[in-house]
Design a protein around this motif. Structure first.
Motif, PDB file in Angstrom:
ATOM      1  N   LEU A 224      40.306  39.843  -7.164  1.00 22.78           N
ATOM      2  CA  LEU A 224      40.578  39.323  -5.828  1.00 22.78           C
ATOM      3  C   LEU A 224      40.006  37.917  -5.717  1.00 22.78           C
ATOM      4  CD1 LEU A 224      39.731  42.360  -3.524  1.00 22.78           C
ATOM      5  CD2 LEU A 224      41.985  41.378  -3.973  1.00 22.78           C
ATOM      6  N   PRO A 225      40.636  37.059  -4.935  1.00 23.98           N
ATOM      7  CA  PRO A 225      40.041  35.749  -4.698  1.00 23.98           C
ATOM      8  C   PRO A 225      38.658  35.901  -4.063  1.00 23.98           C
ATOM      9  CG  PRO A 225      42.309  35.795  -3.916  1.00 23.98           C
ATOM     10  CD  PRO A 225      41.934  37.214  -4.270  1.00 23.98           C
ATOM     11  N   GLU A 226      37.731  35.052  -4.498  1.00 22.88           N
ATOM     12  CA  GLU A 226      36.361  35.122  -3.992  1.00 22.88           C
ATOM     13  C   GLU A 226      36.293  34.937  -2.475  1.00 22.88           C
ATOM     14  OE1 GLU A 226      33.342  35.847  -5.379  1.00 22.88           O
ATOM     15  OE2 GLU A 226      34.451  36.413  -7.174  1.00 22.88           O
ATOM     16  N   PHE A 227      37.226  34.144  -1.904  1.00 25.48           N
ATOM     17  CA  PHE A 227      37.154  33.898  -0.461  1.00 25.48           C
ATOM     18  C   PHE A 227      37.423  35.155   0.357  1.00 25.48           C
ATOM     19  CE2 PHE A 227      41.694  33.043  -1.173  1.00 25.48           C
ATOM     20  CZ  PHE A 227      42.269  33.727  -0.124  1.00 25.48           C
ATOM     21  N   MET A 228      37.979  36.190  -0.271  1.00 27.80           N
ATOM     22  CA  MET A 228      38.177  37.451   0.451  1.00 27.80           C
ATOM     23  C   MET A 228      36.852  38.186   0.640  1.00 27.80           C
ATOM     24  SD  MET A 228      41.776  38.923  -0.885  1.00 27.80           S
ATOM     25  CE  MET A 228      43.276  38.307  -0.155  1.00 27.80           C
ATOM     26  N   LYS A 229      35.882  37.861  -0.204  1.00 30.88           N
ATOM     27  CA  LYS A 229      34.545  38.436  -0.070  1.00 30.88           C
ATOM     28  C   LYS A 229      33.645  37.536   0.768  1.00 30.88           C
ATOM     29  CE  LYS A 229      35.051  39.915  -4.803  1.00 30.88           C
ATOM     30  NZ  LYS A 229      34.586  39.593  -6.135  1.00 30.88           N
ATOM     31  N   ASN A 230      33.867  36.222   0.642  1.00 25.52           N
ATOM     32  CA  ASN A 230      33.027  35.249   1.343  1.00 25.52           C
ATOM     33  C   ASN A 230      33.873  33.997   1.602  1.00 25.52           C
ATOM     34  OD1 ASN A 230      31.187  33.334   2.162  1.00 25.52           O
ATOM     35  ND2 ASN A 230      29.661  33.851   0.606  1.00 25.52           N
ATOM     36  N   PRO A 231      34.185  33.696   2.849  1.00 20.53           N
ATOM     37  CA  PRO A 231      35.076  32.562   3.164  1.00 20.53           C
ATOM     38  C   PRO A 231      34.548  31.202   2.714  1.00 20.53           C
ATOM     39  CG  PRO A 231      34.570  33.844   5.148  1.00 20.53           C
ATOM     40  CD  PRO A 231      33.797  34.438   4.020  1.00 20.53           C
ATOM     41  N   VAL A 232      33.268  31.098   2.399  1.00 15.50           N
ATOM     42  CA  VAL A 232      32.739  29.813   1.932  1.00 15.50           C
ATOM     43  C   VAL A 232      33.444  29.366   0.644  1.00 15.50           C
ATOM     44  CG1 VAL A 232      30.801  30.617   0.503  1.00 15.50           C
ATOM     45  CG2 VAL A 232      30.611  28.489   1.756  1.00 15.50           C
ATOM     46  N   PHE A 233      34.031  30.308  -0.087  1.00 10.33           N
ATOM     47  CA  PHE A 233      34.724  29.970  -1.331  1.00 10.33           C
ATOM     48  C   PHE A 233      36.022  29.204  -1.094  1.00 10.33           C
ATOM     49  CE2 PHE A 233      31.697  32.939  -3.056  1.00 10.33           C
ATOM     50  CZ  PHE A 233      31.355  32.318  -4.246  1.00 10.33           C
ATOM     51  N   LEU A 234      36.494  29.152   0.145  1.00  5.88           N
ATOM     52  CA  LEU A 234      37.642  28.274   0.449  1.00  5.88           C
ATOM     53  C   LEU A 234      37.249  26.813   0.262  1.00  5.88           C
ATOM     54  CD1 LEU A 234      39.034  30.105   3.591  1.00  5.88           C
ATOM     55  CD2 LEU A 234      40.183  29.868   1.376  1.00  5.88           C
TER      56      LEU A 234
END
Length: 95
Positions: free
Chosen positions: A75-85
């Motif tokens: 899964l894209p990391e931003f799905m766990k933590n939006p800071v990864f956007l």
């Protein structure tokens, strides 16, 4: 710095976490294409009259991102933590 699991992470720690979920060469290639495409699309949407092109590029950029993660099977990391956007573009700008 941001807190994650009770401790603060610095930018280099975020980069290491980002790298762990972007190991497959095809995923990295898809992100190397997708992230700049998304950034370009945002520029077109905000600063020009080329909104149709901007939206098309936005969709294409995200398509590359999700294809990469399908290949990687993560899964894209931003799905766990939006800071990864923000971390994704910073990571590629740093490379």
């Amino acid at each position: 710095m941001t807190k994650e699991r009770g401790r603060e992470l610095n930018l280099q720690e975020y980069f290491r976490q980002y790298e762990r979920s972007h190991v497959h060469p095809w995923n990295r290639l898809c992100h190397a294409i997708g992230i700049p495409t998304i950034i370009l699309s945002l520029g077109l949407l905000v600063f020009s009259d080329l909104t149709s092109l901007g939206w098309a590029l936005f969709g294409i950029g995200w398509l590359f991102q999700f294809i990469g993660h399908a290949v990687e099977r993560t899964l894209p990391e931003f799905m766990k933590n939006p800071v990864f956007l923000i971390i994704g573009p910073l990571y590629f700008a740093d490379k």
